[in-house]
Design a protein around this motif. Structure first.
Motif, short mmCIF file in Angstrom:
data_model
loop_
_atom_site.label_atom_id
_atom_site.label_comp_id
_atom_site.label_asym_id
_atom_site.label_seq_id
_atom_site.Cartn_x
_atom_site.Cartn_y
_atom_site.Cartn_z
N VAL A 66 0.86 -1.19 0.00
CA VAL A 66 0.00 0.00 0.00
C VAL A 66 0.89 1.24 0.00
O VAL A 66 1.90 1.28 0.70
CB VAL A 66 -0.97 0.01 1.21
N ASP A 71 -3.13 6.04 -0.87
CA ASP A 71 -4.24 5.19 -0.42
C ASP A 71 -5.37 6.05 0.14
O ASP A 71 -5.14 6.90 0.99
CB ASP A 71 -3.75 4.20 0.64
N ARG A 76 -5.24 2.72 6.63
CA ARG A 76 -4.24 1.92 5.90
C ARG A 76 -3.02 2.76 5.54
O ARG A 76 -1.88 2.31 5.65
CB ARG A 76 -4.85 1.34 4.62
#
Length: 92
Positions: A66, A71, A76
Motif C-alpha cells: 500500500v 491510499d 491503511r
C-alpha cells in the motif's frame, strides 16, 4: 513495471559502491591493518547494505502492499507510513 527495474540504475550504483567497500575490507585484511580499522570498514559496509535493503523494502511496500501517499483509506495509509518508518529505523 517493477520498482527494481524502474530504479535499476540507482540500485546498481549502490551495489557498485558496496562492492567497493567489500574490496576495501579485503585490502585492509591483506595489508594486515588493525582490527579497529577493519571493524570500521565492516561497519560502513553493513550500513550500506542496510541502506540498500531499506530502500528496496520501502519501495516494495509502496508498490506492492500500500502506498501511504495515495491510499484513500487513512487508516491503511497511516499503517503503511508507520511500517516504512519502522523499516527505516530498524535498518539504520
Amino acid at each position: 513495471m517493477a520498482h527494481t527495474i524502474k530504479d535499476k540504475a540507482k540500485l546498481i550504483a549502490r551495489v557498485r559502491r558496496i562492492r567497493g567497500q567489500v574490496e576495501a575490507v579485503e585490502r585492509a585484511l591483506e595489508a594486515e591493518l588493525g582490527c579497529t580499522d577493519v571493524l570500521m570498514l565492516v561497519a560502513s559496509l553493513r550500513g550500506a547494505v542496510h541502506g540498500l535493503s531499506s530502500e528496496v523494502m520501502e519501495d516494495h511496500i509502496r508498490n506492492h502492499v500500500v502506498n501511504p501517499d495515495t491510499d484513500p483509506d487513512p487508516e491503511r495509509a497511516k499503517g503503511a507510513a508507520e511500517l516504512i518508518e519502522v523499516v527505516r529505523t530498524y535498518l539504520k
